[in-house]
Design an enzyme around this catalytic site. Structure first.
Site, PDB file in Angstrom:
ATOM      1  N   GLU A  35       3.455  83.111  32.067  1.00  0.00           N
ATOM      2  CA  GLU A  35       4.903  83.025  31.907  1.00  0.00           C
ATOM      3  C   GLU A  35       5.467  81.756  32.535  1.00  0.00           C
ATOM      4  O   GLU A  35       6.359  81.116  31.975  1.00  0.00           O
ATOM      5  CB  GLU A  35       5.577  84.254  32.525  1.00  0.00           C
ATOM      6  N   CYS A 189      11.394  82.627  13.092  1.00  0.00           N
ATOM      7  CA  CYS A 189      12.794  82.316  13.396  1.00  0.00           C
ATOM      8  C   CYS A 189      12.857  81.069  14.277  1.00  0.00           C
ATOM      9  O   CYS A 189      13.347  81.089  15.411  1.00  0.00           O
ATOM     10  CB  CYS A 189      13.453  83.514  14.085  1.00  0.00           C
ATOM     11  N   CYS A 196      13.092  82.284   6.632  1.00  0.00           N
ATOM     12  CA  CYS A 196      13.780  83.558   6.379  1.00  0.00           C
ATOM     13  C   CYS A 196      13.080  84.401   5.314  1.00  0.00           C
ATOM     14  O   CYS A 196      13.106  85.640   5.375  1.00  0.00           O
ATOM     15  CB  CYS A 196      15.229  83.294   5.976  1.00  0.00           C
ATOM     16  N   CYS A 199      10.618  86.660   6.942  1.00  0.00           N
ATOM     17  CA  CYS A 199      11.087  87.362   8.139  1.00  0.00           C
ATOM     18  C   CYS A 199      11.251  88.860   7.884  1.00  0.00           C
ATOM     19  O   CYS A 199      11.893  89.271   6.908  1.00  0.00           O
ATOM     20  CB  CYS A 199      12.426  86.783   8.585  1.00  0.00           C
ATOM     21  N   CYS A 205      19.469  90.978   8.869  1.00  0.00           N
ATOM     22  CA  CYS A 205      19.924  89.816   9.645  1.00  0.00           C
ATOM     23  C   CYS A 205      21.322  89.392   9.196  1.00  0.00           C
ATOM     24  O   CYS A 205      21.536  89.024   8.033  1.00  0.00           O
ATOM     25  CB  CYS A 205      18.951  88.658   9.498  1.00  0.00           C
TER      26      CYS A 205
END
Length: 371
Positions: A35, A189, A196, A199, A205
Protein backbone atom coordinates in the site's frame (compact mmCIF):
# COMPACT_ATOMS: atom_id res chain seq x y z
CA UNK A 1 -26.86 6.49 -4.32
CA UNK A 2 -26.34 3.79 -6.98
CA UNK A 3 -25.30 0.37 -5.50
CA UNK A 4 -22.26 -1.06 -7.28
CA UNK A 5 -20.90 -3.89 -5.10
CA UNK A 6 -22.62 -6.87 -6.74
CA UNK A 7 -21.64 -5.87 -10.27
CA UNK A 8 -18.09 -5.06 -9.19
CA UNK A 9 -17.56 -8.35 -7.38
CA UNK A 10 -18.91 -10.39 -10.30
CA UNK A 11 -16.61 -8.58 -12.71
CA UNK A 12 -13.61 -8.93 -10.42
CA UNK A 13 -14.05 -12.68 -10.07
CA UNK A 14 -13.36 -13.09 -13.80
CA UNK A 15 -11.20 -10.07 -14.61
CA UNK A 16 -9.34 -8.99 -11.48
CA UNK A 17 -5.56 -8.89 -11.09
CA UNK A 18 -5.51 -11.87 -8.75
CA UNK A 19 -1.87 -12.65 -9.57
CA UNK A 20 -0.43 -9.50 -7.98
CA UNK A 21 2.17 -10.59 -5.40
CA UNK A 22 0.62 -8.68 -2.49
CA UNK A 23 -2.67 -10.44 -3.13
CA UNK A 24 -1.15 -13.79 -2.24
CA UNK A 25 -0.86 -13.04 1.47
CA UNK A 26 -2.68 -11.79 4.55
CA UNK A 27 0.53 -10.79 6.29
CA UNK A 28 0.01 -7.23 7.50
CA UNK A 29 3.63 -6.20 6.88
CA UNK A 30 3.60 -7.32 3.25
CA UNK A 31 0.17 -5.76 2.67
CA UNK A 32 1.15 -2.47 4.31
CA UNK A 33 4.38 -2.30 2.30
CA UNK A 34 2.45 -2.74 -0.94
CA UNK A 35 0.00 0.00 0.00
CA UNK A 36 2.84 2.41 0.79
CA UNK A 37 4.67 1.66 -2.47
CA UNK A 38 1.47 1.97 -4.51
CA UNK A 39 0.81 5.51 -3.30
CA UNK A 40 1.13 7.67 -6.45
CA UNK A 41 2.99 4.88 -8.27
CA UNK A 42 1.84 2.47 -10.98
CA UNK A 43 1.52 -1.25 -10.24
CA UNK A 44 4.03 -2.35 -12.88
CA UNK A 45 6.65 0.02 -11.46
CA UNK A 46 6.09 -1.27 -7.94
CA UNK A 47 6.33 -5.02 -8.61
CA UNK A 48 10.14 -5.43 -8.81
CA UNK A 49 10.75 -3.03 -5.91
CA UNK A 50 8.22 -4.83 -3.75
CA UNK A 51 9.84 -8.21 -4.36
CA UNK A 52 13.39 -6.98 -3.73
CA UNK A 53 12.39 -5.04 -0.63
CA UNK A 54 10.62 -8.03 0.93
CA UNK A 55 13.54 -10.31 0.19
CA UNK A 56 15.98 -7.93 1.87
CA UNK A 57 13.76 -6.75 4.73
CA UNK A 58 11.03 -9.37 5.26
CA UNK A 59 9.55 -8.18 8.56
CA UNK A 60 8.71 -5.18 10.71
CA UNK A 61 11.77 -5.93 12.83
CA UNK A 62 14.12 -6.15 9.86
CA UNK A 63 12.95 -2.82 8.47
CA UNK A 64 13.02 -1.13 11.86
CA UNK A 65 16.65 -2.14 12.46
CA UNK A 66 18.01 -1.64 8.93
CA UNK A 67 20.46 1.20 8.19
CA UNK A 68 18.67 4.06 6.50
CA UNK A 69 21.11 3.84 3.60
CA UNK A 70 19.96 0.28 2.90
CA UNK A 71 16.29 1.27 3.00
CA UNK A 72 16.81 4.18 0.61
CA UNK A 73 18.99 2.08 -1.71
CA UNK A 74 16.19 -0.49 -1.98
CA UNK A 75 13.75 2.35 -2.71
CA UNK A 76 16.06 4.18 -5.11
CA UNK A 77 14.25 4.93 -8.38
CA UNK A 78 10.74 4.44 -6.99
CA UNK A 79 10.39 8.12 -6.13
CA UNK A 80 8.57 10.00 -3.36
CA UNK A 81 11.33 9.13 -0.90
CA UNK A 82 9.49 10.48 2.11
CA UNK A 83 7.51 7.23 1.86
CA UNK A 84 10.66 5.21 2.52
CA UNK A 85 11.70 7.34 5.48
CA UNK A 86 8.19 7.21 6.92
CA UNK A 87 8.03 3.46 6.29
CA UNK A 88 11.05 2.86 8.49
CA UNK A 89 9.70 5.14 11.20
CA UNK A 90 6.37 3.29 11.01
CA UNK A 91 8.13 -0.05 11.40
CA UNK A 92 9.99 1.25 14.43
CA UNK A 93 6.73 2.43 15.97
CA UNK A 94 5.02 -0.90 15.26
CA UNK A 95 7.85 -2.71 17.04
CA UNK A 96 8.00 -0.26 19.94
CA UNK A 97 4.29 0.42 20.55
CA UNK A 98 2.33 -2.45 18.99
CA UNK A 99 4.40 -5.56 19.82
CA UNK A 100 5.50 -6.00 16.21
CA UNK A 101 1.97 -6.25 14.79
CA UNK A 102 0.06 -3.81 12.59
CA UNK A 103 -2.55 -2.09 14.82
CA UNK A 104 -6.00 -3.67 14.60
CA UNK A 105 -8.00 -0.42 14.71
CA UNK A 106 -8.04 2.37 12.14
CA UNK A 107 -7.49 5.02 14.79
CA UNK A 108 -4.32 3.33 15.98
CA UNK A 109 -3.13 2.53 12.46
CA UNK A 110 -3.39 6.17 11.46
CA UNK A 111 -0.84 7.08 14.13
CA UNK A 112 1.85 5.38 12.04
CA UNK A 113 3.97 7.75 9.91
CA UNK A 114 2.82 7.76 6.29
CA UNK A 115 -0.43 5.90 7.00
CA UNK A 116 -3.62 7.77 6.22
CA UNK A 117 -7.21 6.71 6.44
CA UNK A 118 -7.36 4.83 3.12
CA UNK A 119 -4.05 3.01 3.63
CA UNK A 120 -5.05 1.97 7.13
CA UNK A 121 -8.43 0.74 5.89
CA UNK A 122 -6.91 -1.27 3.05
CA UNK A 123 -4.56 -3.14 5.39
CA UNK A 124 -7.24 -3.75 8.03
CA UNK A 125 -9.66 -5.12 5.42
CA UNK A 126 -7.09 -7.42 3.82
CA UNK A 127 -5.13 -8.54 6.88
CA UNK A 128 -7.89 -8.67 9.50
CA UNK A 129 -11.09 -9.04 7.39
CA UNK A 130 -12.53 -5.82 8.77
CA UNK A 131 -15.30 -3.93 6.94
CA UNK A 132 -13.22 -0.86 6.11
CA UNK A 133 -13.78 1.35 3.07
CA UNK A 134 -10.91 2.73 0.98
CA UNK A 135 -10.72 5.91 -1.07
CA UNK A 136 -7.55 5.79 -3.14
CA UNK A 137 -7.37 7.54 -6.53
CA UNK A 138 -8.94 4.61 -8.40
CA UNK A 139 -11.82 4.15 -5.97
CA UNK A 140 -12.45 7.88 -5.86
CA UNK A 141 -12.71 8.07 -9.66
CA UNK A 142 -15.15 5.13 -9.85
CA UNK A 143 -17.38 6.69 -7.21
CA UNK A 144 -17.32 10.12 -8.83
CA UNK A 145 -18.35 8.75 -12.21
CA UNK A 146 -20.84 6.14 -11.05
CA UNK A 147 -22.61 8.75 -8.91
CA UNK A 148 -21.99 11.70 -11.31
CA UNK A 149 -20.42 13.95 -8.69
CA UNK A 150 -19.80 17.33 -10.34
CA UNK A 151 -18.03 19.19 -7.55
CA UNK A 152 -14.30 19.77 -7.06
CA UNK A 153 -12.94 16.29 -6.15
CA UNK A 154 -10.26 17.80 -3.93
CA UNK A 155 -12.53 20.01 -1.85
CA UNK A 156 -13.17 19.11 1.77
CA UNK A 157 -16.90 18.90 1.19
CA UNK A 158 -16.56 16.52 -1.78
CA UNK A 159 -14.08 14.31 0.05
CA UNK A 160 -16.48 14.04 2.97
CA UNK A 161 -19.26 13.08 0.54
CA UNK A 162 -17.02 10.46 -1.10
CA UNK A 163 -16.08 8.91 2.24
CA UNK A 164 -19.73 8.67 3.19
CA UNK A 165 -20.46 6.97 -0.13
CA UNK A 166 -17.48 4.63 0.20
CA UNK A 167 -18.59 3.49 3.65
CA UNK A 168 -22.21 3.04 2.57
CA UNK A 169 -21.30 1.06 -0.56
CA UNK A 170 -18.60 -1.19 0.90
CA UNK A 171 -20.04 -4.62 1.76
CA UNK A 172 -19.00 -6.95 4.56
CA UNK A 173 -16.53 -8.62 2.18
CA UNK A 174 -14.53 -5.41 2.09
CA UNK A 175 -11.21 -7.09 1.24
CA UNK A 176 -12.43 -8.38 -2.13
CA UNK A 177 -14.58 -5.34 -2.87
CA UNK A 178 -11.65 -2.97 -2.26
CA UNK A 179 -9.50 -4.92 -4.69
CA UNK A 180 -12.35 -4.91 -7.22
CA UNK A 181 -12.88 -1.15 -7.17
CA UNK A 182 -9.14 -0.54 -7.39
CA UNK A 183 -8.85 -2.81 -10.41
CA UNK A 184 -11.85 -1.30 -12.15
CA UNK A 185 -10.35 2.16 -11.74
CA UNK A 186 -6.95 1.01 -12.98
CA UNK A 187 -8.14 -1.14 -15.88
CA UNK A 188 -11.50 0.22 -17.08
CA UNK A 189 -12.50 3.49 -15.40
CA UNK A 190 -9.17 5.10 -16.26
CA UNK A 191 -8.34 8.81 -15.82
CA UNK A 192 -8.48 9.44 -19.55
CA UNK A 193 -10.65 7.69 -22.15
CA UNK A 194 -12.46 5.26 -19.81
CA UNK A 195 -13.46 1.97 -21.42
CA UNK A 196 -17.16 2.35 -20.75
CA UNK A 197 -18.15 -0.38 -23.22
CA UNK A 198 -16.29 -2.94 -21.08
CA UNK A 199 -17.48 -1.59 -17.72
CA UNK A 200 -19.74 -3.74 -15.51
CA UNK A 201 -21.27 -0.55 -14.10
CA UNK A 202 -22.26 0.91 -17.45
CA UNK A 203 -26.01 0.34 -17.06
CA UNK A 204 -26.15 2.05 -13.68
CA UNK A 205 -23.37 4.63 -14.13
CA UNK A 206 -24.84 8.13 -13.91
CA UNK A 207 -21.89 9.78 -15.66
CA UNK A 208 -22.25 7.41 -18.62
CA UNK A 209 -26.00 8.00 -18.80
CA UNK A 210 -25.44 11.76 -18.88
CA UNK A 211 -22.50 11.66 -21.31
CA UNK A 212 -20.05 12.90 -18.68
CA UNK A 213 -17.58 10.00 -18.48
CA UNK A 214 -14.80 12.02 -20.15
CA UNK A 215 -15.54 15.20 -18.17
CA UNK A 216 -15.54 13.65 -14.68
CA UNK A 217 -13.84 13.95 -12.30
CA UNK A 218 -13.72 17.71 -12.74
CA UNK A 219 -10.28 19.26 -13.04
CA UNK A 220 -10.63 22.72 -11.53
CA UNK A 221 -7.05 23.40 -10.46
CA UNK A 222 -4.24 24.22 -12.84
CA UNK A 223 -1.20 21.99 -12.68
CA UNK A 224 1.86 23.69 -11.27
CA UNK A 225 4.41 23.87 -14.09
CA UNK A 226 7.28 25.51 -12.26
CA UNK A 227 10.75 24.88 -13.62
CA UNK A 228 14.06 24.63 -11.82
CA UNK A 229 17.56 24.59 -13.23
CA UNK A 230 20.69 23.16 -11.64
CA UNK A 231 24.15 21.87 -12.47
CA UNK A 232 25.32 18.60 -10.90
CA UNK A 233 29.04 18.39 -10.23
CA UNK A 234 30.61 15.01 -10.97
CA UNK A 235 33.91 15.48 -9.12
CA UNK A 236 36.34 12.58 -9.60
CA UNK A 237 39.72 11.97 -8.00
CA UNK A 238 42.73 10.34 -9.63
CA UNK A 239 41.43 6.85 -8.82
CA UNK A 240 38.09 7.44 -10.52
CA UNK A 241 36.17 7.82 -7.27
CA UNK A 242 33.24 10.24 -7.30
CA UNK A 243 32.29 12.63 -4.53
CA UNK A 244 28.71 12.28 -3.21
CA UNK A 245 26.86 14.21 -0.54
CA UNK A 246 24.18 12.76 1.71
CA UNK A 247 21.19 15.07 1.64
CA UNK A 248 19.27 16.08 4.80
CA UNK A 249 16.32 13.85 5.74
CA UNK A 250 13.79 16.50 4.73
CA UNK A 251 13.06 17.47 1.15
CA UNK A 252 12.26 15.66 -2.06
CA UNK A 253 15.51 13.64 -2.06
CA UNK A 254 15.85 13.48 1.72
CA UNK A 255 18.43 10.97 2.94
CA UNK A 256 19.68 10.08 -0.56
CA UNK A 257 23.24 10.41 -1.84
CA UNK A 258 23.61 13.06 -4.53
CA UNK A 259 26.19 14.79 -6.66
CA UNK A 260 26.89 18.30 -5.35
CA UNK A 261 24.54 20.89 -6.81
CA UNK A 262 25.67 24.20 -8.23
CA UNK A 263 23.50 27.22 -9.10
CA UNK A 264 25.22 29.82 -11.32
CA UNK A 265 25.14 33.46 -10.21
CA UNK A 266 24.37 36.54 -12.27
CA UNK A 267 26.04 39.94 -12.15
CA UNK A 268 24.05 40.79 -9.02
CA UNK A 269 25.55 37.81 -7.19
CA UNK A 270 22.14 36.15 -6.96
CA UNK A 271 21.26 32.74 -8.49
CA UNK A 272 20.17 32.98 -12.13
CA UNK A 273 16.40 32.34 -12.42
CA UNK A 274 15.27 29.39 -14.50
CA UNK A 275 13.43 31.40 -17.17
CA UNK A 276 15.36 30.44 -20.28
CA UNK A 277 16.87 27.01 -19.78
CA UNK A 278 19.35 27.14 -22.65
CA UNK A 279 20.88 30.37 -21.32
CA UNK A 280 20.67 29.41 -17.65
CA UNK A 281 22.50 26.12 -18.23
CA UNK A 282 24.91 27.37 -20.89
CA UNK A 283 28.65 26.68 -20.76
CA UNK A 284 31.20 29.47 -20.69
CA UNK A 285 34.32 30.94 -19.11
CA UNK A 286 32.34 32.67 -16.35
CA UNK A 287 30.51 29.47 -15.43
CA UNK A 288 33.73 27.44 -15.21
CA UNK A 289 35.38 30.05 -13.03
CA UNK A 290 32.33 30.10 -10.72
CA UNK A 291 32.47 26.30 -10.45
CA UNK A 292 36.18 26.35 -9.55
CA UNK A 293 35.53 29.03 -6.94
CA UNK A 294 32.53 27.10 -5.54
CA UNK A 295 34.53 23.88 -5.16
CA UNK A 296 37.38 25.70 -3.45
CA UNK A 297 35.16 27.57 -1.01
CA UNK A 298 32.64 24.79 -0.32
CA UNK A 299 34.94 21.75 -0.19
CA UNK A 300 38.51 23.01 -0.29
CA UNK A 301 39.03 21.28 -3.64
CA UNK A 302 41.32 22.54 -6.40
CA UNK A 303 39.57 21.40 -9.56
CA UNK A 304 39.55 21.61 -13.34
CA UNK A 305 36.32 21.57 -15.36
CA UNK A 306 36.69 18.88 -18.00
CA UNK A 307 33.37 19.11 -19.83
CA UNK A 308 29.58 19.31 -19.64
CA UNK A 309 26.91 16.78 -20.53
CA UNK A 310 23.93 17.80 -22.64
CA UNK A 311 20.97 19.41 -20.85
CA UNK A 312 18.41 16.93 -19.53
CA UNK A 313 14.98 17.09 -17.91
CA UNK A 314 13.40 15.17 -15.04
CA UNK A 315 9.68 15.61 -14.35
CA UNK A 316 8.36 15.70 -10.80
CA UNK A 317 4.72 15.98 -9.75
CA UNK A 318 4.86 19.73 -9.15
CA UNK A 319 7.78 20.94 -11.27
CA UNK A 320 10.26 20.13 -14.01
CA UNK A 321 13.96 19.93 -13.26
CA UNK A 322 16.33 20.98 -16.06
CA UNK A 323 19.92 19.99 -15.37
CA UNK A 324 23.39 19.48 -16.80
CA UNK A 325 26.24 17.50 -15.33
CA UNK A 326 29.69 19.09 -15.16
CA UNK A 327 32.61 16.64 -15.23
CA UNK A 328 35.34 17.82 -12.89
CA UNK A 329 38.81 16.47 -12.08
CA UNK A 330 40.99 17.23 -9.07
CA UNK A 331 44.25 19.09 -9.60
CA UNK A 332 45.71 18.35 -6.16
CA UNK A 333 44.52 14.83 -5.31
CA UNK A 334 46.16 14.17 -1.96
CA UNK A 335 45.42 17.55 -0.41
CA UNK A 336 41.91 17.60 -1.83
CA UNK A 337 41.02 14.12 -0.62
CA UNK A 338 42.19 14.90 2.89
CA UNK A 339 40.03 18.02 2.94
CA UNK A 340 37.02 16.38 1.33
CA UNK A 341 37.11 13.40 3.68
CA UNK A 342 36.49 15.84 6.51
CA UNK A 343 33.28 17.13 4.90
CA UNK A 344 30.65 15.48 7.09
CA UNK A 345 28.00 15.42 4.37
CA UNK A 346 30.18 13.87 1.67
CA UNK A 347 32.29 10.82 0.84
CA UNK A 348 34.26 9.38 -2.07
CA UNK A 349 32.88 6.25 -3.75
CA UNK A 350 34.13 3.95 -6.46
CA UNK A 351 31.74 3.49 -9.42
CA UNK A 352 30.12 0.26 -8.17
CA UNK A 353 29.85 1.46 -4.57
CA UNK A 354 28.22 4.71 -5.72
CA UNK A 355 25.58 2.90 -7.77
CA UNK A 356 24.79 0.65 -4.78
CA UNK A 357 23.71 3.66 -2.73
CA UNK A 358 20.28 5.25 -2.55
CA UNK A 359 20.43 7.73 -5.43
CA UNK A 360 17.88 10.03 -7.09
CA UNK A 361 16.97 8.82 -10.57
CA UNK A 362 18.79 11.65 -12.43
CA UNK A 363 21.99 10.99 -10.46
CA UNK A 364 21.78 7.24 -11.09
CA UNK A 365 21.44 7.90 -14.82
CA UNK A 366 24.47 10.21 -14.80
CA UNK A 367 26.66 7.75 -12.93
CA UNK A 368 25.47 4.75 -14.94
CA UNK A 369 26.58 6.42 -18.15
CA UNK A 370 29.99 7.12 -16.67
CA UNK A 371 30.63 3.64 -15.23
Amino acid sequence: MIPIADSLLAWYADNGRHELPWRQTQDSYALWLAEIMLQQTQVESVKPYYTRFLQALPSWEALARAPQDQVLALWSGLGYYARARNAQRAAQKVCADFAGQFPDTREAAETLPGVGRSTAAAVLASAYDQQEAILDANARRVLIRSQAIRSDPKSTRTLQQLWELAEALTPTAAHTYNQAIQDLGAMICTPRHPRCDACPLQRSCMAYAEGLSEQLPLSLRKRDTRERCVFFLQIEDGDGRVFLEKRPDSGIWGGLWCLPQFHPQGLSGQPVPCTAQQNTLADGVVLREQVRHFCAMQYGLVVEVQGLMAMQKHVFTHFQLHFRCIHIGLQEDLQAIKVADRVLSGRWFGPEAALAKGLPTPIRKILSRSS
